[in-house]
Structure formats: structure tokens, C-alpha cells
Write a protein that holds these residues in place. Structure first.
Motif, PDB file in Angstrom:
ATOM      1  N   CYS A 118      51.742  40.214  37.310  1.00  0.00           N
ATOM      2  CA  CYS A 118      52.626  41.082  36.537  1.00  0.00           C
ATOM      3  C   CYS A 118      51.968  42.429  36.263  1.00  0.00           C
ATOM      4  O   CYS A 118      50.761  42.616  36.462  1.00  0.00           O
ATOM      5  N   GLY A 163      44.350  47.291  30.707  1.00  0.00           N
ATOM      6  CA  GLY A 163      44.098  45.964  31.252  1.00  0.00           C
ATOM      7  C   GLY A 163      42.609  45.663  31.362  1.00  0.00           C
ATOM      8  O   GLY A 163      42.157  44.559  31.041  1.00  0.00           O
ATOM      9  N   ASP A 178      55.966  45.444  40.897  1.00  0.00           N
ATOM     10  CA  ASP A 178      55.670  45.368  39.469  1.00  0.00           C
ATOM     11  C   ASP A 178      56.778  44.638  38.718  1.00  0.00           C
ATOM     12  O   ASP A 178      57.964  44.782  39.056  1.00  0.00           O
ATOM     13  N   ARG A 182      47.972  51.635  32.325  1.00  0.00           N
ATOM     14  CA  ARG A 182      48.045  50.170  32.441  1.00  0.00           C
ATOM     15  C   ARG A 182      46.713  49.611  32.929  1.00  0.00           C
ATOM     16  O   ARG A 182      46.214  48.613  32.411  1.00  0.00           O
ATOM     17  N   LYS A 234      45.622  42.310  31.966  1.00  0.00           N
ATOM     18  CA  LYS A 234      46.921  42.950  31.806  1.00  0.00           C
ATOM     19  C   LYS A 234      47.080  43.580  30.422  1.00  0.00           C
ATOM     20  O   LYS A 234      46.657  42.990  29.419  1.00  0.00           O
ATOM     21  N   TRP A 239      50.723  35.780  35.408  1.00  0.00           N
ATOM     22  CA  TRP A 239      50.031  36.812  34.628  1.00  0.00           C
ATOM     23  C   TRP A 239      49.262  37.744  35.554  1.00  0.00           C
ATOM     24  O   TRP A 239      49.253  38.959  35.376  1.00  0.00           O
TER      25      TRP A 239
END
Length: 214
Positions: free
Chosen positions: A99, A173, A33, A169, A124, A96
Motif C-alpha cells: 500500500c 514511512g 498505489d 510518503r 508506511k 501493508w
């Protein structure tokens, strides 16, 4: 008052369609990460605020900065910050995709925030400043977090929440990717075409005047 309608800018429909890449520069990205900032490396993009917030985090993942180094770029970098300078757009999109969290902490008034939509398109969560056009893109608490520009503590707190909650997350996302659909060319271009068609037609008042002249 003159009536008006706001129509957003847009991104290509195939923005997320990456080609396989064996470009060696991708090997510079951390394997696990990492946090990602893309843009000019200067204070107006909130870079100094981002670095200050990053210093406050306890054992954070690596912070990757992709962008053009400029004379006013902060020189004192915390440990685990990776500067990769300017990359081609295709490689930026790969970054992107890899990540964990996207960052847009600008202190200057961004008009559209193209990098924000790039990150959202790749699924994301985005932590960004509540400034300029960015709040039109990021749904606070749904696709990421909006923080006051220049507020390193608020930025640190938002990052802390997402770093320590992988499920959140993933949820944000997914919501961001869905929201990004509204800003694709296939959605926005018909609105632009409809507006051009509307303003090119004679108004009711003009039509009445034309008929009266006959």
C-alpha cells in the motif's frame, strides 16, 4: 500518589519478515498505489468518517478495506472502494507492504493500535485519529498525521497531502519504520522483566523492618 511506569505492548521482532506468497487473494489488490484500512468494518473504527473523507478527494487512488463485515457496516460505498473481508495475518502484512498510505481513523478509544505498528514496520506513513493509545505510536508530522476523531475534513486534508507528495510518503514511512523499532519485543520485553525484578525485591522500608526484627 502511587508511583507507576507505563510500558508499551510490543510486536514480534520478525514482524516484517514476509514469506514469499503466491496466494491468489493477493491478486485482488490494486496494482498501483492504494490506501489501506485493516480492521472491523464498522463505524467505531471510523469507517463512515473515512468513506466521507474519501468522497471529498479528487481522483484518489483505490481504497482497500480488509476486515470483518458487521451489520452496522456502512452500505453506501464510493466508487473505487474494494472490500476484501477477513484475510490471514500473513496476507495482511503483504498488503501493508504494497500500500501507499495506512489508515486508522478510529472514533473509539484504541488501546494499542496493533495495525498501526504493522504498517509502520512495513515502512508506511499512517493517517490516524488522535485518540486512545494511537498518539503514543504515531509521531504527528513525522511518521504520519494525527487528526481529530470523527473529523472528515481533517482526514481528507491529511490524505490529500500524502497522496500528492510521494517524497513525503517515503520520508514518513522511513521514519515510521525506525520508530517501530522501539516497540519490538527485543526492546519492550527487557523493560517488563526489569519491572518484575524491581517489584519482586523487598523495598527499603521492608528491608529495614526485616533487619530490625533480627
Amino acid at each position: 500518589k502511587v508511583p507507576y511506569q507505563v510500558i508499551s505492548n510490543f510486536v514480534p521482532d520478525d514482524l516484517a519478515a514476509l514469506t514469499s506468497s503466491d496466494d491468489p487473494r493477493l491478486e485482488q489488490l490494486p496494482k498501483g498505489d492504494f490506501l489501506l484500512f485493516v480492521g472491523d468494518l464498522r463505524p467505531v473504527k471510523g469507517l463512515d468518517v473515512l468513506l466521507a473523507a474519501y468522497r471529498k478527494l479528487s481522483s484518489p487512488p483505490p481504497l482497500v478495506l480488509i476486515g470483518r463485515p458487521l451489520p452496522d457496516m456502512p452500505k453506501d460505498l464510493p466508487p473505487n472502494v474494494h472490500i476484501l473481508n477477513t484475510w490471514p495475518h500473513e496476507l495482511v502484512m503483504h498488503a501493508w507492504k504494497r500500500c501507499a498510505i495506512a489508515l486508522a481513523p478510529s472514533t473509539g478509544r484504541e488501546t494499542f493500535g496493533y495495525v498501526v505498528l504493522e504498517a509502520m514496520t512495513m515502512g508506511k506513513p499512517v493517517v490516524a485519529s488522535r485518540i486512545g493509545g494511537i498518539p503514543d505510536l504515531v509521531a504527528d508530522g513525522e511518521t504520519g498525521y494525527l487528526v481529530p476523531p470523527g473529523d472528515e475534513n481533517a482526514l481528507c486534508n491529511a490524505l490529500h497531502k500524502l497522496i500528492n507528495d510521494p517524497a513525503l510518503r517515503e520520508q514518513m514511512g522511513t521514519a515510521g519504520k525506525k520508530r517501530a523499532e522501539f516497540f519490538k519485543a527485543s526492546s519492550i520485553v527487557p523493560q517488563i522483566e526489569a519491572m518484575y525484578e524491581k517489584v519482586s525485591r523487598p523495598s527499603t522500608l521492608q528491608q529495614t523492618a526485616i533487619q530490625a526484627d533480627r
